[in-house]
Motif scaffolding. Sequence first.
Motif, PDB file in Angstrom:
ATOM      1  N   VAL A   1      -2.800  -5.546  -3.429  1.00  0.00           N
ATOM      2  CA  VAL A   1      -2.209  -4.421  -2.710  1.00  0.00           C
ATOM      3  C   VAL A   1      -2.301  -4.730  -1.223  1.00  0.00           C
ATOM      4  O   VAL A   1      -3.396  -4.830  -0.663  1.00  0.00           O
ATOM      5  CB  VAL A   1      -2.907  -3.090  -3.026  1.00  0.00           C
ATOM      6  CG1 VAL A   1      -2.249  -1.955  -2.248  1.00  0.00           C
ATOM      7  CG2 VAL A   1      -2.866  -2.815  -4.526  1.00  0.00           C
ATOM      8  N   ARG A   4      -5.139   8.913  -9.849  1.00  0.00           N
ATOM      9  CA  ARG A   4      -4.011   8.041  -9.482  1.00  0.00           C
ATOM     10  C   ARG A   4      -3.565   7.131 -10.621  1.00  0.00           C
ATOM     11  O   ARG A   4      -2.582   6.395 -10.489  1.00  0.00           O
ATOM     12  CB  ARG A   4      -4.418   7.173  -8.282  1.00  0.00           C
ATOM     13  CG  ARG A   4      -4.701   7.961  -7.010  1.00  0.00           C
ATOM     14  CD  ARG A   4      -4.959   7.043  -5.818  1.00  0.00           C
ATOM     15  NE  ARG A   4      -6.139   6.208  -6.010  1.00  0.00           N
ATOM     16  CZ  ARG A   4      -6.103   4.890  -6.119  1.00  0.00           C
ATOM     17  NH1 ARG A   4      -4.944   4.230  -6.076  1.00  0.00           N
ATOM     18  NH2 ARG A   4      -7.224   4.198  -6.270  1.00  0.00           N
ATOM     19  N   PRO A  11      -0.720   6.624  -5.454  1.00  0.00           N
ATOM     20  CA  PRO A  11      -0.299   5.499  -4.643  1.00  0.00           C
ATOM     21  C   PRO A  11      -1.305   4.356  -4.707  1.00  0.00           C
ATOM     22  O   PRO A  11      -2.509   4.584  -4.864  1.00  0.00           O
ATOM     23  CB  PRO A  11      -0.273   6.106  -3.228  1.00  0.00           C
ATOM     24  CG  PRO A  11      -1.350   7.157  -3.260  1.00  0.00           C
ATOM     25  CD  PRO A  11      -1.335   7.713  -4.662  1.00  0.00           C
ATOM     26  N   SER A  12      -0.823   3.147  -4.586  1.00  0.00           N
ATOM     27  CA  SER A  12      -1.707   1.991  -4.598  1.00  0.00           C
ATOM     28  C   SER A  12      -2.466   1.896  -3.281  1.00  0.00           C
ATOM     29  O   SER A  12      -1.929   2.201  -2.210  1.00  0.00           O
ATOM     30  CB  SER A  12      -0.895   0.705  -4.808  1.00  0.00           C
ATOM     31  OG  SER A  12      -0.172   0.763  -6.027  1.00  0.00           O
ATOM     32  N   GLN A  13      -3.710   1.448  -3.388  1.00  0.00           N
ATOM     33  CA  GLN A  13      -4.567   1.299  -2.219  1.00  0.00           C
ATOM     34  C   GLN A  13      -5.110  -0.132  -2.173  1.00  0.00           C
ATOM     35  O   GLN A  13      -5.274  -0.761  -3.229  1.00  0.00           O
ATOM     36  CB  GLN A  13      -5.740   2.294  -2.291  1.00  0.00           C
ATOM     37  CG  GLN A  13      -5.304   3.742  -2.310  1.00  0.00           C
ATOM     38  CD  GLN A  13      -6.459   4.701  -2.547  1.00  0.00           C
ATOM     39  OE1 GLN A  13      -7.591   4.287  -2.798  1.00  0.00           O
ATOM     40  NE2 GLN A  13      -6.180   6.000  -2.461  1.00  0.00           N
ATOM     41  N   PRO A  14      -5.442  -0.634  -1.003  1.00  0.00           N
ATOM     42  CA  PRO A  14      -5.979  -2.004  -0.910  1.00  0.00           C
ATOM     43  C   PRO A  14      -7.206  -2.213  -1.804  1.00  0.00           C
ATOM     44  O   PRO A  14      -7.385  -3.285  -2.365  1.00  0.00           O
ATOM     45  CB  PRO A  14      -6.327  -2.145   0.568  1.00  0.00           C
ATOM     46  CG  PRO A  14      -5.349  -1.252   1.260  1.00  0.00           C
ATOM     47  CD  PRO A  14      -5.190  -0.065   0.344  1.00  0.00           C
ATOM     48  N   ALA A  21      -1.940  -4.116   2.723  1.00  0.00           N
ATOM     49  CA  ALA A  21      -2.015  -3.003   3.672  1.00  0.00           C
ATOM     50  C   ALA A  21      -0.830  -2.999   4.625  1.00  0.00           C
ATOM     51  O   ALA A  21      -0.206  -4.042   4.849  1.00  0.00           O
ATOM     52  CB  ALA A  21      -3.316  -3.105   4.469  1.00  0.00           C
ATOM     53  N   GLU A  37       0.836  -1.201   0.000  1.00  0.00           N
ATOM     54  CA  GLU A  37       0.000   0.000   0.000  1.00  0.00           C
ATOM     55  C   GLU A  37       0.874   1.256   0.000  1.00  0.00           C
ATOM     56  O   GLU A  37       1.869   1.335   0.722  1.00  0.00           O
ATOM     57  CB  GLU A  37      -0.901  -0.004   1.235  1.00  0.00           C
ATOM     58  CG  GLU A  37      -1.824   1.207   1.334  1.00  0.00           C
ATOM     59  CD  GLU A  37      -2.696   1.179   2.570  1.00  0.00           C
ATOM     60  OE1 GLU A  37      -2.475   0.319   3.453  1.00  0.00           O
ATOM     61  OE2 GLU A  37      -3.617   2.015   2.666  1.00  0.00           O
ATOM     62  N   GLY A  38       0.482   2.230  -0.820  1.00  0.00           N
ATOM     63  CA  GLY A  38       1.216   3.486  -0.895  1.00  0.00           C
ATOM     64  C   GLY A  38       2.297   3.506  -1.952  1.00  0.00           C
ATOM     65  O   GLY A  38       2.744   4.585  -2.346  1.00  0.00           O
ATOM     66  N   ASP A  43      -7.608  -1.242  -4.658  1.00  0.00           N
ATOM     67  CA  ASP A  43      -7.184  -1.443  -6.043  1.00  0.00           C
ATOM     68  C   ASP A  43      -6.959  -2.921  -6.352  1.00  0.00           C
ATOM     69  O   ASP A  43      -6.745  -3.279  -7.517  1.00  0.00           O
ATOM     70  CB  ASP A  43      -5.888  -0.687  -6.329  1.00  0.00           C
ATOM     71  CG  ASP A  43      -6.042   0.824  -6.215  1.00  0.00           C
ATOM     72  OD1 ASP A  43      -5.064   1.487  -5.819  1.00  0.00           O
ATOM     73  OD2 ASP A  43      -7.154   1.323  -6.493  1.00  0.00           O
ATOM     74  N   SER A  44      -6.988  -3.756  -5.341  1.00  0.00           N
ATOM     75  CA  SER A  44      -6.787  -5.190  -5.546  1.00  0.00           C
ATOM     76  C   SER A  44      -7.909  -5.733  -6.430  1.00  0.00           C
ATOM     77  O   SER A  44      -9.084  -5.670  -6.067  1.00  0.00           O
ATOM     78  CB  SER A  44      -6.771  -5.937  -4.206  1.00  0.00           C
ATOM     79  OG  SER A  44      -5.689  -5.497  -3.415  1.00  0.00           O
TER      80      SER A  44
END
Lengths: 112, 113
Positions: free
Chosen positions: B111, B61, B79-82, B113, B15-16, B84-85
């Motif tokens: 993604v 994003r 940034p990637s976020q959970p 956490a 994440e991030g 986005d999974s």
Amino acid sequence: DAMVIQNPRYQVTQFGKPVTLSCSQTLNHNVMYWYQQKSSQAPKLLFHYYDKDFNNEADTPDNFQSRRPNTSFCFLDIRSPGLGDAAMYLCATSRDGANEQFFGPGTRLTVL
Amino acid sequence: DQQVKQNSPSLSVQEGRISILNCDYTNSMFDYFLWYKKYPAEGPTFLISISSIKDKNEDGRFTVFLNKSAKHLSLHIVPSQPGDSAVYFCAANYRTGGFKTIFGAGTRLFVKA
């Protein structure tokens, strides 16, 4: 909300027993598609309608037929399902075919 | 004959951090490229697209880069976020009378956490 609806979400049929999957849309899009997707594979286009014009992919088996009685509805008929036809079937629409497609949730077909 | 290839079946990212999903294609007639995102039990949803005359398109994003000489495109999520999974599909359109879309097999993004 405008959307693409597929019924049923899950369909179980027996080997050789005809089955019909349905798709409806409230987007008033001209183009409707049917895709077959097997596990971990790319969605494979079976056919599409541009308005009333039917376009069949060259490698779509004759076992698969489609009907589009009006703008809103499209049906996929599998005349004699085989075990290899078990898959997720996705319906999609597009305003004109050039841009993004809007997908329904899919119908998972199981063939026993 | 896979005209659109996603060679990584899965990708795991913290994440991030940045997620980079890649796609290669073989048909130089493709004129429009799209990325779709798919959650379990849902159909794919459109995420972002790019015309073949551009090399970058950005939406929040999400940024898609196109390298026509290499026949390669990539999707950057930062940034990637959970949330986005999901499975991400690359797709390409070309004109053939009407339009035809070819999909890749997808990349599953995790993604953490």
